[in-house]
Design a protein around this motif. Sequence first.
Motif, PDB file in Angstrom:
ATOM      1  N   VAL A   1      51.738  69.510  25.545  1.00  0.00           N
ATOM      2  CA  VAL A   1      50.827  68.614  24.825  1.00  0.00           C
ATOM      3  C   VAL A   1      49.728  68.129  25.771  1.00  0.00           C
ATOM      4  CG1 VAL A   1      50.625  66.346  23.721  1.00  0.00           C
ATOM      5  CG2 VAL A   1      52.468  67.902  23.060  1.00  0.00           C
ATOM      6  N   GLN A   2      50.093  67.775  26.984  1.00  0.00           N
ATOM      7  CA  GLN A   2      49.092  67.318  27.946  1.00  0.00           C
ATOM      8  C   GLN A   2      48.102  68.439  28.272  1.00  0.00           C
ATOM      9  OE1 GLN A   2      48.523  64.180  28.881  1.00  0.00           O
ATOM     10  NE2 GLN A   2      46.677  65.043  29.742  1.00  0.00           N
ATOM     11  N   GLU A   3      48.618  69.665  28.444  1.00  0.00           N
ATOM     12  CA  GLU A   3      47.739  70.817  28.685  1.00  0.00           C
ATOM     13  C   GLU A   3      46.795  71.007  27.502  1.00  0.00           C
ATOM     14  OE1 GLU A   3      49.964  74.374  29.658  1.00  0.00           O
ATOM     15  OE2 GLU A   3      51.288  73.223  30.970  1.00  0.00           O
TER      16      GLU A   3
ATOM     17  N   GLU B   1      38.036  69.662  27.111  1.00  0.00           N
ATOM     18  CA  GLU B   1      37.102  70.576  27.773  1.00  0.00           C
ATOM     19  C   GLU B   1      36.443  71.550  26.797  1.00  0.00           C
ATOM     20  OE1 GLU B   1      39.625  72.355  30.719  1.00  0.00           O
ATOM     21  OE2 GLU B   1      39.536  70.594  32.021  1.00  0.00           O
ATOM     22  N   GLY B   2      36.774  71.450  25.511  1.00  0.00           N
ATOM     23  CA  GLY B   2      36.176  72.334  24.517  1.00  0.00           C
ATOM     24  C   GLY B   2      36.822  73.706  24.444  1.00  0.00           C
ATOM     25  N   ARG B   3      37.989  73.854  25.035  1.00  0.00           N
ATOM     26  CA  ARG B   3      38.721  75.122  24.985  1.00  0.00           C
ATOM     27  C   ARG B   3      39.760  75.013  23.862  1.00  0.00           C
ATOM     28  NH1 ARG B   3      41.682  76.118  29.643  1.00  0.00           N
ATOM     29  NH2 ARG B   3      41.831  73.883  30.009  1.00  0.00           N
ATOM     30  N   TYR B   4      39.251  75.083  22.642  1.00  0.00           N
ATOM     31  CA  TYR B   4      40.082  74.815  21.474  1.00  0.00           C
ATOM     32  C   TYR B   4      41.156  75.869  21.252  1.00  0.00           C
ATOM     33  CZ  TYR B   4      36.209  71.646  20.783  1.00  0.00           C
ATOM     34  OH  TYR B   4      35.245  70.687  20.980  1.00  0.00           O
ATOM     35  N   GLY B   5      40.876  77.113  21.573  1.00  0.00           N
ATOM     36  CA  GLY B   5      41.878  78.166  21.429  1.00  0.00           C
ATOM     37  C   GLY B   5      43.075  77.923  22.332  1.00  0.00           C
ATOM     38  N   VAL B   6      42.813  77.491  23.552  1.00  0.00           N
ATOM     39  CA  VAL B   6      43.901  77.171  24.487  1.00  0.00           C
ATOM     40  C   VAL B   6      44.683  75.975  23.961  1.00  0.00           C
ATOM     41  CG1 VAL B   6      44.440  76.396  26.829  1.00  0.00           C
ATOM     42  CG2 VAL B   6      42.685  78.139  26.467  1.00  0.00           C
ATOM     43  N   ALA B   7      43.976  74.984  23.438  1.00  0.00           N
ATOM     44  CA  ALA B   7      44.641  73.802  22.879  1.00  0.00           C
ATOM     45  C   ALA B   7      45.563  74.200  21.729  1.00  0.00           C
ATOM     46  CB  ALA B   7      43.608  72.784  22.409  1.00  0.00           C
ATOM     47  N   VAL B   8      45.083  75.064  20.854  1.00  0.00           N
ATOM     48  CA  VAL B   8      45.897  75.534  19.728  1.00  0.00           C
ATOM     49  C   VAL B   8      47.167  76.203  20.249  1.00  0.00           C
ATOM     50  CG1 VAL B   8      45.998  77.257  17.868  1.00  0.00           C
ATOM     51  CG2 VAL B   8      44.017  75.749  18.063  1.00  0.00           C
TER      52      VAL B   8
ATOM     53  N   CYS C   1      48.691  75.834  23.115  1.00  0.00           N
ATOM     54  CA  CYS C   1      49.580  74.862  23.765  1.00  0.00           C
ATOM     55  C   CYS C   1      50.297  73.985  22.737  1.00  0.00           C
ATOM     56  CB  CYS C   1      48.807  74.006  24.755  1.00  0.00           C
ATOM     57  SG  CYS C   1      48.296  74.886  26.246  1.00  0.00           S
ATOM     58  N   TYR C   2      49.585  73.548  21.717  1.00  0.00           N
ATOM     59  CA  TYR C   2      50.240  72.746  20.680  1.00  0.00           C
ATOM     60  C   TYR C   2      51.301  73.567  19.949  1.00  0.00           C
ATOM     61  CZ  TYR C   2      46.916  68.865  21.118  1.00  0.00           C
ATOM     62  OH  TYR C   2      46.179  67.793  21.573  1.00  0.00           O
ATOM     63  N   ARG C   3      51.003  74.818  19.669  1.00  0.00           N
ATOM     64  CA  ARG C   3      51.998  75.676  19.011  1.00  0.00           C
ATOM     65  C   ARG C   3      53.220  75.869  19.902  1.00  0.00           C
ATOM     66  NH1 ARG C   3      47.893  80.038  16.228  1.00  0.00           N
ATOM     67  NH2 ARG C   3      47.556  78.840  14.323  1.00  0.00           N
ATOM     68  N   ALA C   4      52.983  76.059  21.193  1.00  0.00           N
ATOM     69  CA  ALA C   4      54.097  76.209  22.133  1.00  0.00           C
ATOM     70  C   ALA C   4      54.945  74.939  22.166  1.00  0.00           C
ATOM     71  CB  ALA C   4      53.576  76.548  23.530  1.00  0.00           C
ATOM     72  N   ALA C   5      54.300  73.785  22.137  1.00  0.00           N
ATOM     73  CA  ALA C   5      55.031  72.521  22.136  1.00  0.00           C
ATOM     74  C   ALA C   5      55.896  72.397  20.889  1.00  0.00           C
ATOM     75  CB  ALA C   5      54.064  71.350  22.226  1.00  0.00           C
ATOM     76  N   LEU C   6      55.359  72.814  19.748  1.00  0.00           N
ATOM     77  CA  LEU C   6      56.132  72.738  18.505  1.00  0.00           C
ATOM     78  C   LEU C   6      57.353  73.651  18.534  1.00  0.00           C
ATOM     79  CD1 LEU C   6      53.435  72.503  15.704  1.00  0.00           C
ATOM     80  CD2 LEU C   6      55.130  70.785  16.349  1.00  0.00           C
TER      81      LEU C   6
ATOM     82  N   LYS D   1      51.756  68.093  15.363  1.00  0.00           N
ATOM     83  CA  LYS D   1      51.206  68.787  14.191  1.00  0.00           C
ATOM     84  C   LYS D   1      49.810  68.274  13.850  1.00  0.00           C
ATOM     85  CE  LYS D   1      55.477  70.212  11.944  1.00  0.00           C
ATOM     86  NZ  LYS D   1      56.356  70.068  10.756  1.00  0.00           N
ATOM     87  N   ASP D   2      49.612  66.972  13.900  1.00  0.00           N
ATOM     88  CA  ASP D   2      48.294  66.405  13.626  1.00  0.00           C
ATOM     89  C   ASP D   2      47.273  66.872  14.671  1.00  0.00           C
ATOM     90  OD1 ASP D   2      49.331  65.086  11.429  1.00  0.00           O
ATOM     91  OD2 ASP D   2      49.401  63.119  12.410  1.00  0.00           O
ATOM     92  N   SER D   3      47.690  66.897  15.919  1.00  0.00           N
ATOM     93  CA  SER D   3      46.807  67.345  16.997  1.00  0.00           C
ATOM     94  C   SER D   3      46.484  68.829  16.851  1.00  0.00           C
ATOM     95  CB  SER D   3      47.456  67.081  18.357  1.00  0.00           C
ATOM     96  OG  SER D   3      47.672  65.700  18.538  1.00  0.00           O
ATOM     97  N   LEU D   4      47.474  69.613  16.458  1.00  0.00           N
ATOM     98  CA  LEU D   4      47.252  71.038  16.221  1.00  0.00           C
ATOM     99  C   LEU D   4      46.232  71.223  15.100  1.00  0.00           C
ATOM    100  CD1 LEU D   4      47.830  74.063  16.515  1.00  0.00           C
ATOM    101  CD2 LEU D   4      49.856  73.722  15.067  1.00  0.00           C
ATOM    102  N   ALA D   5      46.348  70.447  14.048  1.00  0.00           N
ATOM    103  CA  ALA D   5      45.389  70.535  12.939  1.00  0.00           C
ATOM    104  C   ALA D   5      43.977  70.228  13.417  1.00  0.00           C
ATOM    105  CB  ALA D   5      45.795  69.593  11.813  1.00  0.00           C
ATOM    106  N   ASP D   6      43.829  69.204  14.237  1.00  0.00           N
ATOM    107  CA  ASP D   6      42.510  68.866  14.782  1.00  0.00           C
ATOM    108  C   ASP D   6      41.953  70.015  15.614  1.00  0.00           C
ATOM    109  OD1 ASP D   6      42.601  66.364  13.629  1.00  0.00           O
ATOM    110  OD2 ASP D   6      43.232  65.348  15.476  1.00  0.00           O
ATOM    111  N   ALA D   7      42.803  70.621  16.440  1.00  0.00           N
ATOM    112  CA  ALA D   7      42.359  71.732  17.296  1.00  0.00           C
ATOM    113  C   ALA D   7      41.978  72.951  16.457  1.00  0.00           C
ATOM    114  CB  ALA D   7      43.443  72.090  18.309  1.00  0.00           C
TER     115      ALA D   7
END
Length: 75
Positions: free
Chosen positions: A8-10, A17-24, A26-31, A48-54
Amino acid sequence: MRDAMQKVQEARTAYTEGRYGVAVDCYRAALEIVPEAPATEKQVKFIKDSLADALVAKGMDYRKVGRTDEAVEFL
Protein backbone atom coordinates in the motif's frame (compact mmCIF):
# COMPACT_ATOMS: atom_id res chain seq x y z
CA MET A 1 -0.60 -7.68 7.11
CA ARG A 2 2.79 -5.99 7.25
CA ASP A 3 3.55 -7.08 3.66
CA ALA A 4 0.21 -5.76 2.46
CA MET A 5 0.75 -2.40 4.11
CA GLN A 6 4.21 -2.21 2.50
CA LYS A 7 2.53 -2.70 -0.89
CA VAL A 8 0.00 0.00 0.00
CA GLN A 9 2.82 2.40 0.83
CA GLU A 10 4.54 1.58 -2.48
CA ALA A 11 1.23 2.20 -4.25
CA ARG A 12 0.71 5.54 -2.52
CA THR A 13 4.21 6.66 -3.48
CA ALA A 14 3.69 5.58 -7.09
CA TYR A 15 0.31 7.34 -7.23
CA THR A 16 1.81 10.55 -5.88
CA GLU A 17 4.50 10.37 -8.56
CA GLY A 18 1.89 9.87 -11.29
CA ARG A 19 2.84 6.24 -11.92
CA TYR A 20 -0.74 5.02 -11.80
CA GLY A 21 -0.08 1.65 -13.42
CA VAL A 22 2.44 0.79 -10.71
CA ALA A 23 -0.03 1.97 -8.07
CA VAL A 24 -2.73 -0.29 -9.52
CA ASP A 25 -0.38 -3.27 -9.47
CA CYS A 26 0.68 -2.61 -5.87
CA TYR A 27 -2.89 -2.19 -4.63
CA ARG A 28 -3.90 -5.42 -6.36
CA ALA A 29 -0.93 -7.20 -4.78
CA ALA A 30 -1.95 -5.87 -1.37
CA LEU A 31 -5.49 -7.18 -1.85
CA GLU A 32 -4.12 -10.63 -2.65
CA ILE A 33 -2.20 -10.67 0.63
CA VAL A 34 -4.85 -9.35 3.03
CA PRO A 35 -7.48 -11.89 3.99
CA GLU A 36 -11.04 -10.62 3.91
CA ALA A 37 -12.10 -11.04 7.52
CA PRO A 38 -13.87 -8.91 10.10
CA ALA A 39 -10.52 -7.90 11.58
CA THR A 40 -9.25 -6.54 8.25
CA GLU A 41 -12.50 -5.07 6.94
CA LYS A 42 -11.37 -1.42 7.21
CA GLN A 43 -8.00 -2.11 5.58
CA VAL A 44 -9.59 -4.03 2.71
CA LYS A 45 -12.09 -1.24 2.11
CA PHE A 46 -9.30 1.35 2.12
CA ILE A 47 -7.24 -0.68 -0.35
CA LYS A 48 -10.23 -1.24 -2.65
CA ASP A 49 -11.14 2.45 -2.58
CA SER A 50 -7.52 3.40 -3.30
CA LEU A 51 -7.37 0.88 -6.13
CA ALA A 52 -10.50 2.44 -7.64
CA ASP A 53 -8.91 5.89 -7.49
CA ALA A 54 -5.74 4.58 -9.17
CA LEU A 55 -7.76 2.86 -11.91
CA VAL A 56 -9.67 6.07 -12.63
CA ALA A 57 -6.42 8.07 -12.73
CA LYS A 58 -4.85 5.54 -15.09
CA GLY A 59 -7.94 5.61 -17.28
CA MET A 60 -7.85 9.41 -17.42
CA ASP A 61 -4.19 9.31 -18.44
CA TYR A 62 -5.03 6.92 -21.25
CA ARG A 63 -7.88 9.15 -22.38
CA LYS A 64 -5.57 12.17 -22.52
CA VAL A 65 -3.33 10.46 -25.08
CA GLY A 66 -6.16 9.04 -27.18
CA ARG A 67 -6.13 5.49 -25.85
CA THR A 68 -9.88 5.52 -25.42
CA ASP A 69 -10.43 1.75 -25.41
CA GLU A 70 -7.95 1.25 -22.58
CA ALA A 71 -9.42 4.23 -20.73
CA VAL A 72 -12.90 2.72 -20.88
CA GLU A 73 -11.52 -0.62 -19.64
CA PHE A 74 -10.10 1.02 -16.52
CA LEU A 75 -13.12 3.19 -15.87
